[in-house]
Design an enzyme around this catalytic site. Structure first.
Site, PDB file in Angstrom:
ATOM      1  N   TYR A  91       0.816  -1.213   0.000  1.00  0.00           N
ATOM      2  CA  TYR A  91       0.000   0.000   0.000  1.00  0.00           C
ATOM      3  C   TYR A  91       0.854   1.270   0.000  1.00  0.00           C
ATOM      4  CZ  TYR A  91      -4.771  -1.760   0.830  1.00  0.00           C
ATOM      5  OH  TYR A  91      -6.003  -2.336   0.717  1.00  0.00           O
ATOM      6  N   ASP A 144     -12.328  -8.812   4.478  1.00  0.00           N
ATOM      7  CA  ASP A 144     -13.619  -8.787   3.759  1.00  0.00           C
ATOM      8  C   ASP A 144     -14.201 -10.195   3.701  1.00  0.00           C
ATOM      9  OD1 ASP A 144     -13.346  -6.038   3.147  1.00  0.00           O
ATOM     10  OD2 ASP A 144     -14.293  -6.349   1.182  1.00  0.00           O
ATOM     11  N   ASP A 194      -6.412  -6.788   4.099  1.00  0.00           N
ATOM     12  CA  ASP A 194      -7.567  -6.121   3.480  1.00  0.00           C
ATOM     13  C   ASP A 194      -8.491  -7.167   2.875  1.00  0.00           C
ATOM     14  OD1 ASP A 194      -9.118  -3.980   2.382  1.00  0.00           O
ATOM     15  OD2 ASP A 194      -8.160  -4.361   0.440  1.00  0.00           O
ATOM     16  N   LYS A 245       3.048 -15.354   1.974  1.00  0.00           N
ATOM     17  CA  LYS A 245       3.190 -16.031   0.685  1.00  0.00           C
ATOM     18  C   LYS A 245       4.680 -16.325   0.540  1.00  0.00           C
ATOM     19  CE  LYS A 245       1.508 -17.579  -3.238  1.00  0.00           C
ATOM     20  NZ  LYS A 245       0.528 -18.681  -3.353  1.00  0.00           N
ATOM     21  N   ASP A 269      -3.220 -17.994   0.055  1.00  0.00           N
ATOM     22  CA  ASP A 269      -4.247 -18.635  -0.778  1.00  0.00           C
ATOM     23  C   ASP A 269      -4.960 -19.728   0.005  1.00  0.00           C
ATOM     24  OD1 ASP A 269      -1.825 -20.021  -0.801  1.00  0.00           O
ATOM     25  OD2 ASP A 269      -1.953 -20.625  -2.905  1.00  0.00           O
TER      26      ASP A 269
HETATM   27  C1  IPM Z   1     -10.400  -1.022   4.230  1.00  0.00           C
HETATM   28  C2  IPM Z   1     -10.668  -0.374   2.907  1.00  0.00           C
HETATM   29  C3  IPM Z   1      -9.523   0.580   2.574  1.00  0.00           C
HETATM   30  C4  IPM Z   1      -8.258  -0.254   2.472  1.00  0.00           C
HETATM   31  C5  IPM Z   1      -9.737   1.425   1.305  1.00  0.00           C
HETATM   32  C6  IPM Z   1     -11.012   2.221   1.357  1.00  0.00           C
HETATM   33  C7  IPM Z   1      -8.557   2.332   1.037  1.00  0.00           C
HETATM   34  O1  IPM Z   1     -10.869  -1.328   1.931  1.00  0.00           O
HETATM   35  O2  IPM Z   1     -10.272  -0.290   5.242  1.00  0.00           O
HETATM   36  O3  IPM Z   1     -10.339  -2.248   4.274  1.00  0.00           O
HETATM   37  O4  IPM Z   1      -7.957  -0.825   1.419  1.00  0.00           O
HETATM   38  O5  IPM Z   1      -7.549  -0.335   3.482  1.00  0.00           O
HETATM   39 MG    MG Z   2     -10.990  -3.323   2.683  1.00  0.00          MG
END
Ligand code: IPM
Ligand code: MG
Length: 358
Positions: free
Chosen positions: A141, A251, A247, A191, A223
């Site tokens: 990032y 999710d 990240d 990884k 993975d």
């Molecule tokens: C998160 C989001 C952020 C990230 C974005 C909005 C920059 O997806 O907080 O997980 O990638 O960190």
């Molecule tokens: Mg995110």
């Protein structure tokens, strides 16, 4: 203790969910005489529209002066065409980096009432309670160099994946400490079969394990970790990983709990000063419709009270109020299953406040 907070509603559903979170904060503030005050600032697209930049100097000054920051969400199609360094997301990445919030804690807890809301079978997710510790201010990032360049007439995009051993060690310590007060199991995700950065990552985590004999460390390739999260998520307790893998995996983990609309997060510096935000984004498709789930943001307030202010009683009261509200059968659309009462953002916030004051 500095109890003056900075509130950054941001974009999309951010302002709607923040309104509900602030109702809940007001209610606990009164009920437990906590003495918090707050002011509001601009970040992301809202800041771009008002000032031309995603992270105005004024916001950064206020954030540095605040006892903690509460954030909604940033981004949206309106700003998608802007160059990378002018996008709303740059505001979020900028504030994380400027405040040195390297430790991102993302708990994924399944409320038993929502076992049916998950797309996974109830027996796979029931009782789920895991914590993802994501490194937040380094990795790909932030690595330099980065950009899109011309390579003999062919455009080439490039990023740099880099971690030094100190960055790995400090996030490692946060994860080991967290595992120590939970089940004592820590899984480091990398990884290391392909990427040198994560060969070093694995080496440092293994070194640290010697200092934490009470924690059992395991390693998993990312993975496989993604697969295991949907196959048998309860094998995990604490997971630690870099910025981008964290990240993605967070999710993924959120859906185990029924909805990404349920997951709060804490982003902390080395003194537990922090910023608190739902892990979901600005959800432009439902923004302004009053249907977004405010619970992730409300639960982020609870995390703030716990981690930055040690107000455990008030934090637990919020979590209990959320649980009571789910017990009463209310659901926003994202966590609805057959036969339940679907309510909007505001009604959900009001119900949590009512449960808190009951
Ligand atoms: C998160 C989001 C952020 C990230 C974005 C909005 C920059 O997806 O907080 O997980 O990638 O960190
Ligand atoms: Mg995110």
């Amino acid at each position: 203790m500095n109890k003056n907070l900075l509130v950054l509603p941001g974009d999309g559903v951010g302002p709607e969910i923040m309104t509900e979170a602030l109702k809940v904060l007001t209610a606990v503030n009164d009920k437990f005489s906590l003495g918090f005050t707050w002011s509001t600032g601009l970040i992301g697209g809202a800041a771009i529209d008002a000032t031309g930049v995603p992270l105005p100097a004024e916001t950064l000054v206020a954030a540095k002066a605040a006892g903690a920051v509460l954030l909604g969400a940033v981004g949206g199609p309106k700003w998608d065409a802007l160059p990378m360094d002018k996008r709303p997301e740059k505001g979020l990445l900028g504030i994380r980096s400027e405040l040195d919030l390297f430790a991102n804690l993302r708990p994924a807890v399944l409320y038993p009432q929502l076992a049916d809301a998950s797309t996974l079978k109830p027996e796979v997710v029931s009782g789920l309670d895991l914590l993802i510790v994501r490194e937040l201010t380094g990795g790909i990032y932030f690595g330099q160099p980065r950009g899109i360049r011309d390579n003999d007439g062919v455009r080439q995009g490039y990023n740099t994946y880099v971690y030094d051993e100190n960055e790995i060690r400090r996030i490692g310590r946060v994860a080991f400490e967290a595992a120590r007060v939970r089940s004592g199991r820590l899984c480091s995700v990398d990884k290391a079969n392909v990427l040198e950065v994560t060969v070093l990552w694995r080496e440092i985590m293994t070194e640290l394990a010697a200092e934490y004999p009470d924690v059992t460390l395991s390693h998993m390739y990312v993975d496989n970790a993604a697969m295991q999260l949907v196959r048998a998520p309860k094998q995990f307790d604490v997971m630690v990983t870099g910025n981008m893998f964290g990240d993605i995996l967070s999710d993924c983990a959120s859906m185990l709990t029924g909805s990404i609309g349920m997951l709060p997060s804490a982003s902390l510096d080395s003194n537990n000063r922090g910023m608190y935000e739902p892990i979901h984004g600005s959800a432009p498709d439902i923004a302004g419709k009053g249907v977004a789930n405010p619970l992730a943001t409300i639960l982020s307030v609870a995390m703030m009270l716990r981690y930055s202010f040690s107000e455990e009683v008030a934090a637990a009261a919020i979590e209990q109020a959320v649980s009571d509200t789910l017990d009463s059968g209310l659901r926003t659309a994202d966590i609805a299953s057959e036969g339940v009462q679907v309510v909007g953002t505001q009604a959900m916030g009001d119900a949590v406040v009512a449960a808190l004051l009951a």
